[in-house]
Design a protein around this motif. Structure first.
Motif, PDB file in Angstrom:
ATOM      1  N   MET A 115       8.071  -9.095  -4.443  1.00 31.95           N
ATOM      2  CA  MET A 115       7.805  -8.520  -3.122  1.00 31.95           C
ATOM      3  C   MET A 115       6.767  -7.404  -3.200  1.00 31.95           C
ATOM      4  O   MET A 115       6.096  -7.099  -2.228  1.00 31.95           O
ATOM      5  N   TYR A 116       6.649  -6.776  -4.366  1.00 37.62           N
ATOM      6  CA  TYR A 116       5.713  -5.671  -4.561  1.00 37.62           C
ATOM      7  C   TYR A 116       4.877  -5.960  -5.794  1.00 37.62           C
ATOM      8  O   TYR A 116       5.313  -6.646  -6.706  1.00 37.62           O
ATOM      9  N   ARG A 117       3.717  -5.375  -5.841  1.00 37.55           N
ATOM     10  CA  ARG A 117       2.884  -5.487  -7.041  1.00 37.55           C
ATOM     11  C   ARG A 117       3.551  -4.719  -8.186  1.00 37.55           C
ATOM     12  O   ARG A 117       3.998  -3.595  -8.003  1.00 37.55           O
ATOM     13  N   SER A 118       3.547  -5.320  -9.338  1.00 30.63           N
ATOM     14  CA  SER A 118       4.117  -4.659 -10.513  1.00 30.63           C
ATOM     15  C   SER A 118       3.427  -3.337 -10.779  1.00 30.63           C
ATOM     16  O   SER A 118       4.074  -2.353 -11.131  1.00 30.63           O
ATOM     17  N   SER A 119       2.116  -3.296 -10.601  1.00 33.43           N
ATOM     18  CA  SER A 119       1.373  -2.061 -10.868  1.00 33.43           C
ATOM     19  C   SER A 119       1.840  -0.929  -9.959  1.00 33.43           C
ATOM     20  O   SER A 119       1.918   0.230 -10.395  1.00 33.43           O
TER      21      SER A 119
END
Length: 157
Positions: A12-16
Motif C-alpha cells: 500500500m505504501y512505498r518501501s522507501s
C-alpha cells in the motif's frame, strides 16, 4: 512495531517511504533508539531489510494497474529503497550493541560492503558511512579487516 509489520508487508505504501519513517524513529534519540530497534527486530524488520536490498521497490497497487510511478528502484521523491536499507543497517550497527551483534550474524556487513559498489552514488556514500560506523566497534573490526576497509575506501577515491 505496527509500522514495520504493516508498512513493510503490504504494498500500500512505498518501501522507501516506510523505511524513511522507521529511520527517523530509530535515529530519534539515544534513550529510545534501542527500544525502537528491538521492536523493529520483533516485527521482522531486519529480515525485510535484506529482502528489500535484493528486490528494492515494487509499485503501489493503484499504480500497478496504471503502470506509473516505478522508476527502477528509486522513489519519485527522496532516496531509494536501497539507500534507506543501508542507512538503517548502518545506524543500527553503529548505535546499539545488541542490534550490531544480531545484524553482523545475519550478514549485514556483507550487504554494506556490496553497497559500496552500488550504481547509485548516494547508496555508495551511505554505505561508506555505515562501514566507518561498523569498524568503530570491536565486533565490527573483527568482521571487517583493515585490508578490506582500505580496499573499499579506495573504490571511492
Amino acid at each position: 512495531y505496527r509500522l514495520g509489520q504493516l508498512g513493510l508487508t503490504s504494498n500500500m505504501y512505498r518501501s522507501s517511504q516506510i523505511l524513511a519513517i522507521i529511520y527517523e524513529h530509530i535515529n530519534r534519540n539515544k534513550r529510545d533508539s534501542p527500544g525502537w530497534q528491538r521492536a523493529f527486530f520483533k516485527a521482522g524488520g531486519a529480515q525485510k531489510l535484506f529482502q528489500l536490498w535484493r528486490r528494492p521497490e515494487e509499485p503501489l497497487l493503484a499504480e500497478a494497474d496504471e503502470g506509473a510511478g516505478h522508476m527502477g528502484g528509486v522513489a519519485e521523491e527522496g532516496q531509494s529503497t536501497q539507500y534507506w536499507v543501508i542507512a538503517l543497517l548502518g545506524r543500527m550497527l553503529g548505535t546499539c550493541q545488541e542490534s550490531r551483534q544480531r545484524l553482523i550474524s545475519m550478514g549485514a556487513v556483507e550487504v554494506i560492503l556490496e553497497a559500496t559498489k552500488n550504481s547509485e552514488e548516494e547508496v555508495q556514500e551511505c554505505a561508506m558511512a555505515a562501514l566507518k560506523g561498523v569498524v568503530y566497534h570491536p565486533e565490527g573490526r573483527e568482521k571487517v579487516t583493515y585490508q578490506t576497509l582500505i580496499q573499499h575506501l579506495r573504490l571511492r577515491g
